[in-house]
Design a protein around this motif. Structure first.
Motif, PDB file in Angstrom:
ATOM      1  N   GLN A  34       6.110 -11.555   3.164  1.00  0.00           N
ATOM      2  CA  GLN A  34       7.236 -12.012   2.374  1.00  0.00           C
ATOM      3  C   GLN A  34       7.032 -11.766   0.883  1.00  0.00           C
ATOM      4  O   GLN A  34       7.958 -11.422   0.173  1.00  0.00           O
ATOM      5  N   TRP A  35       5.793 -11.960   0.416  1.00  0.00           N
ATOM      6  CA  TRP A  35       5.584 -12.011  -1.026  1.00  0.00           C
ATOM      7  C   TRP A  35       4.930 -10.803  -1.640  1.00  0.00           C
ATOM      8  O   TRP A  35       5.018 -10.597  -2.833  1.00  0.00           O
ATOM      9  N   THR A  36       4.166 -10.057  -0.872  1.00  0.00           N
ATOM     10  CA  THR A  36       3.484  -8.946  -1.532  1.00  0.00           C
ATOM     11  C   THR A  36       3.948  -7.629  -0.954  1.00  0.00           C
ATOM     12  O   THR A  36       4.059  -7.459   0.248  1.00  0.00           O
ATOM     13  N   ASP A  37       4.200  -6.735  -1.871  1.00  0.00           N
ATOM     14  CA  ASP A  37       4.635  -5.418  -1.475  1.00  0.00           C
ATOM     15  C   ASP A  37       3.404  -4.522  -1.515  1.00  0.00           C
ATOM     16  O   ASP A  37       3.043  -3.994  -2.556  1.00  0.00           O
ATOM     17  N   ALA A  38       2.733  -4.436  -0.353  1.00  0.00           N
ATOM     18  CA  ALA A  38       1.450  -3.728  -0.324  1.00  0.00           C
ATOM     19  C   ALA A  38       1.605  -2.279  -0.759  1.00  0.00           C
ATOM     20  O   ALA A  38       0.722  -1.704  -1.373  1.00  0.00           O
ATOM     21  N   GLY A  39       2.736  -1.701  -0.455  1.00  0.00           N
ATOM     22  CA  GLY A  39       2.915  -0.293  -0.800  1.00  0.00           C
ATOM     23  C   GLY A  39       3.052  -0.066  -2.291  1.00  0.00           C
ATOM     24  O   GLY A  39       2.713   0.995  -2.805  1.00  0.00           O
ATOM     25  N   GLY A  40       3.546  -1.083  -3.005  1.00  0.00           N
ATOM     26  CA  GLY A  40       3.886  -0.838  -4.397  1.00  0.00           C
ATOM     27  C   GLY A  40       2.935  -1.408  -5.415  1.00  0.00           C
ATOM     28  O   GLY A  40       3.062  -1.137  -6.601  1.00  0.00           O
ATOM     29  N   ILE A  41       1.937  -2.188  -4.949  1.00  0.00           N
ATOM     30  CA  ILE A  41       1.150  -2.950  -5.907  1.00  0.00           C
ATOM     31  C   ILE A  41       0.362  -2.047  -6.866  1.00  0.00           C
ATOM     32  O   ILE A  41       0.306  -2.288  -8.070  1.00  0.00           O
TER      33      ILE A  41
END
Lengths: 525, 429
Positions: free
Chosen positions: A143-150
């Motif tokens: 829900q909270w972290t955008d693993a692809g964009g971090i």
């Protein structure tokens, strides 16, 4: 390729994948593939692709300093952290972690060159599969972290901060970052956003409401005396209505202080707002980790334990490696008692691992009390399905509340102590017995509840007509107030960001009584 | 899966954060450095230092609960004896079994300890002294080594290839292995062909065989073999500095306050740093004087108190005596540094002039005199009358370019004393 031929030969002969402590890239790859097979086929894990990066101890210290991220904007506090860890490490007071893993897509897993091959195997099982599966599947991370964009975002953040430093000077940027850091734990969204109002839907809703009123119109209601018109004068009512209107427009109350300041602070410049936003976004990225530390480590530890044992059962690692692994595993899951000088709270590795191992036991070999406590999973025979479900859908608090079994409480000798500041002694409220299991379980769950651990501070009001003072409220539960010294310094930072005075009220949550008031004036910008 | 080797990545990723941190904690770090300087010996000034600074300026406050208020529940492991309802005395330190919070950001610690590198330490030291940048660089520059030729070696870079030596070895080898020269081969071939032309098949056959043998030999024995190759070898030798001795002269009579002594100590330290960069070995001699002079160790020099009058010439006498006895000028560069508050016994000043001008200065590479004040500024800037010693030394100064004198009220003024010394790049033997 000679490598693959060696692979095939080794797999055929059921020989250990490696012998001796030294590692090389060929054996890393071989071991990774063996682990991958077990993780997917036996445990049913579901992972992001992995990138393994070999680093030196100095680079590990660098990674520590930037809070475990591979790149970070520049700020003196990271230098402080580096100096601190470096001194500890050089003095020999603290070892370094064997790995750091970053929740990105692909997952980046740092391993240190000093590790022995057994440790590298352990680290890969732990981080590249255990943590990885957890990152990819837990609902909070999803829900909270955008693993692809971090990683891209961090690059942006670093460059943006650097550009601001060039343009506005180091000091100006540092002031904003310092102030934002002081409020960062109150710079996260704890709940998903309200969906944006949609014009067509809103119109439809108003229309529906009007139609409903028309359909249910009864002239009789008009004759009922209005309470407000009787006992209050129109001015107060108008004032209240106005205030409510203001609050609605400002989106108050708001618990994300940094968000409110970023959007509403009257005297910030655009670049300063962007800096606040960066701090906010980075903190938001860490928000799930704070709530999942025990489960995350437990999941990784459980996975590495299962995987290492299977590697050993299949003769893929030597007895010596297995002993080395068991040695380091048992020190990782070591839980000193409260009266031990080494005690520093519950060890998340120990508790997580114990709870998950116990779930496995309950699924496979339940006792009577387990059937009573966990009727839905006891004896179901598929522990990995149950665990995968837990990993995906719980956080530390709810996981403890749901799955802390009496056996784990007994093994840990858990007991609950009530610490009432007004009394001279602490009182033991519950121990690991029939009467205590449920009490301990809910008390421990509360201990993992982030909203209990961190003070509940919200923006209550802004004095729009007077001196533009920002009013914050700390909702006091069980009489626990804020630490006075740090509170004053944080408020000074907040006042600087806000540009006008800031007031903080300590409000007893149960009674709405104001217990204490702090004020901070702003100095000229 | 992808394996990346990050080890060759550039180091020092955290360096700029560290610099920011030091800049942030500058006041505290500087204070710690001053503190360290006070404890340090003059000769130790150029080392790194572990410093502990108070957390005040570098704290990162966040809202957190005051654990001494309200009611909280703690669940902790390791129960051995308690049953429900037991009462436990509150542990001292306040936190009811709650444990210690994470350390670098917590509020628990009151001092933050870390290690300054040598360069960072010197930077802090120099900062006060307002040294010109160029000087700082030359002071910190420790690569005072020369490369010196030292024979030959079998490994090295192509640029160091010694062609004469390589060719000489190659020739020796060719001769000793009897490698045929091209001309000999040609001659042999010509002979063989001549023999064939003559019709002397047997002879021709023999000569051709011989020719082939020689030709093979020519191929087997290379013209230059790797074992012939020699490179010029260089050795890094410290710059051939001679030794220096530094005389620290100080008036320790009652009129010298602690602040003055502290200034004087900085002055001596700076000269020492300078000398250690120039010379491989620096001796320091401490001479203190009241109405008599004696050689003492550093501790006594700076910290013990004496009472008595002030006769400066006794110190100069002592210095001459020691220099003559232990430091012959052909081996030692002699530097003198004198600190005083300017008081002197009236009749002694003329003798000082004689000694200094006539004997001390000809012996020295450089002699610096600082008159230290109490740091109040005004009293030293010409409003008051010149001190006895100042007037006396002023007579000597014009004739001796390597004599420097200055009045110093605070550390920032110390450097100007050495201005010439540094500006000229030092007075070399």
């Amino acid at each position: 390729m000679p490598d693959t031929r060696a692979d095939a030969a080794q797999l055929r002969a059921d020989m250990p994948l490696f012998t001796g402590p030294n590692w090389d890239f060929g054996s890393l790859r071989r071991v990774y593939e063996a682990i991958e097979k077990i993780a997917f086929d036996d445990l049913g894990l579901d992972c992001y692709p992995v990138q393994i990066e070999v680093i030196t101890s100095e680079q590990m210290l660098d990674a520590y300093a930037s809070v475990g991220l591979p790149l970070m904007y520049r700020h003196w506090s990271f230098g402080k952290r580096f100096a601190y860890h470096e001194t500890l490490y050089r003095k020999g007071l603290a070892g370094l972690a064997y790995e750091i893993v970053i929740n990105s897509n692909p997952v980046i897993c740092y391993i240190m060159e000093e590790n022995s091959m057994t440790m590298q195997t352990l680290v890969m099982a732990h981080a590249a599969f255990g943590h990885n599966h957890f990152f990819k599947n837990n609902y909070l991370f999803r829900q909270w972290t955008d693993a692809g964009g971090i990683l891209d975002y961090l690059i942006f953040a670093r460059d943006y901060v650097a550009k601001c430093e060039e343009k506005y000077g180091l000091d100006a940027v540092e002031r904003v970052l310092d102030a934002a850091h002081a409020l960062k734990s109150h710079g996260v969204n704890r709940y998903a956003h309200r969906s944006k109002p949609n014009l067509a839907e809103e119109r439809q809703r108003t229309e529906d409401r009007r139609a409903f009123e028309e359909a249910t119109y009864n002239d009789l209601w008009r004759t009922v005396p209005n309470r407000n018109s009787d006992d209050r004068d129109a001015e107060t009512r108008e004032g209240e209505r106005q205030q409510e209107e203001d609050h609605r427009k400002l989106g108050l109350p708001e618990e994300n202080l940094l968000y409110f300041i970023e959007k509403r602070a009257p005297r910030l410049e655009d670049w300063q707002r962007e800096l606040i936003r960066i701090v906010r976004n980075v903190e938001q990225y860490f928000y799930p980790q704070k709530q999942l530390q025990m489960m995350n480590e437990g999941c990784a530890t459980f996975c590495h334990y299962e995987i290492m044992n299977r590697l050993h059962d299949r003769g893929l690692i030597t007895e010596g490696s297995m002993l080395e692994f068991l040695h380091s595993h048992s020190s990782v899951v070591f839980q000193p008692g409260f009266d031990d000088p080494r005690f520093s709270g519950l060890n998340p590795y120990a508790l997580g691992f114990a709870m998950m191992s116990d779930i496995k036991r309950i699924c496979e070999d339940p006792k009577g009390e387990d059937r009573e406590f966990f009727p839905e999973i006891a004896g179901c025979g598929d522990p990995y399905r149950v665990l995968r479900n837990a990993w995906a859908n719980y956080r530390d608090e709810s996981f403890v509340l749901q799955y802390l079994s009496p056996k784990v409480m007994r093994d840990f000798h858990l007991f609950q102590v009530a610490d009432d500041a007004s009394k001279p002694v602490l009182r033991v409220e519950a121990i690991h017995d029939e009467l205590g299991y449920r009490k301990i379980r809910s008390a421990l769950a509360k201990q993992y509840d982030l909203s209990r651990r961190e003070p509940d501070v919200q923006v209550l009001d802004v004095d729009l007509k007077g001196d533009r003072c920002l009013v914050l409220g700390h909702f006091v539960h069980d009489g626990v107030l804020l630490d006075e010294k740090t509170c004053r310094s944080v408020l000074r930072y907040a006042a600087w960001l806000w540009g006008y005075g800031v007031k903080l009220l300590e409000i007893e949550a149960a009674t709405d009584k104001v217990l204490k008031t702090y004020e901070a004036a702003t100095d000229a910008k | 899966m992808n394996i990346v080797d990050r080890r060759p990545n550039p180091k020092g990723k955290s360096l700029s954060n560290r610099q920011r941190f030091l800049a942030r904690a500058r006041v505290e770090v500087k204070h710690a450095v001053q503190e360290a300087l006070r404890k340090r010996k003059v000769a130790d000034v150029g080392h790194g230092e572990r410093v502990a600074i108070p957390t005040r300026g570098i704290s990162e406050p966040i809202f957190h609960h005051n654990r001494r208020t309200g009611r909280t529940d703690h669940v902790v492991p390791g129960n051995k004896e308690y049953v429900r309802g037991d009462e436990i005395p509150r542990p001292q330190g306040g936190e009811g079994g709650g444990g210690r919070e994470g350390s670098p950001d917590g509020s628990g610690e009151d001092a933050f300890e870390f290690t300054l590198s040598k360069d960072e330490f010197l930077d802090m030291f120099f900062e006060d002294l307002e040294l010109p940048d160029l000087v700082k660089k030359s002071l910190k520059d420790t690569n005072a080594v020369d490369l010196q030729r030292a024979g030959y070696t079998v490994t090295g870079t192509p640029s160091n290839l010694s062609i004469p030596r390589t060719m000489r070895l190659s020739m020796a080898r060719r001769i000793s292995l009897r490698r045929p020269k091209p001309a000999e081969l040609e001659a042999l071939k010509a002979q063989a062909e001549e023999a064939r032309a003559r019709g002397d098949e047997e002879e021709a056959e023999r000569l051709f065989c011989e020719f082939e043998r020689q030709e093979r030999r020519n191929k087997i024995i290379p013209y230059i073999d790797p074992i012939d190759v020699r490179y010029r070898r260089y050795e890094r030798v410290p710059r051939p500095n001679t030794e220096a001795v530094m005389f620290c002269l100080m008036d320790v009579s009652g009129s010298m306050t602690e602040a003055m002594k502290d200034l004087a100590k900085r002055f001596f330290m700076l000269l020492h740093v300078f000398l250690t960069r120039r010379y491989r070995h620096v001796d320091v001699v401490f001479i203190r004087h009241t109405s008599t002079a004696e050689e003492v160790d550093e501790e006594t020099f700076f910290y013990s108190r004496e009472t008595g009058g002030t006769v400066v010439s006794t110190a100069l006498d002592k210095m001459l005596e020691i220099a003559r006895a232990r430091y012959p000028t052909d081996r030692w560069n002699i530097y003198g540094a004198q600190a005083s508050d300017g008081d002197n016994y009236g009749a002694d000043s003329s003798r000082c002039v004689q000694l200094l001008g006539g004997e001390v200065l000809p012996l020295c590479q450089y002699f610096a005199y600082v008159e230290v004040g109490d740091g109040m500024g005004g009293s030293l800037t010409g409003l008051t009358r010149d001190s006895d010693l100042w007037r006396a030394y002023s007579e000597v100064a014009p004739a001796h370019p390597h004599f420097a004198m200055r009045r110093v009220g605070d550390p920032a003024q110390i450097f100007s004393v050495f201005h010439e010394l540094f500006a000229k790049g030092g007075v070399r033997a």
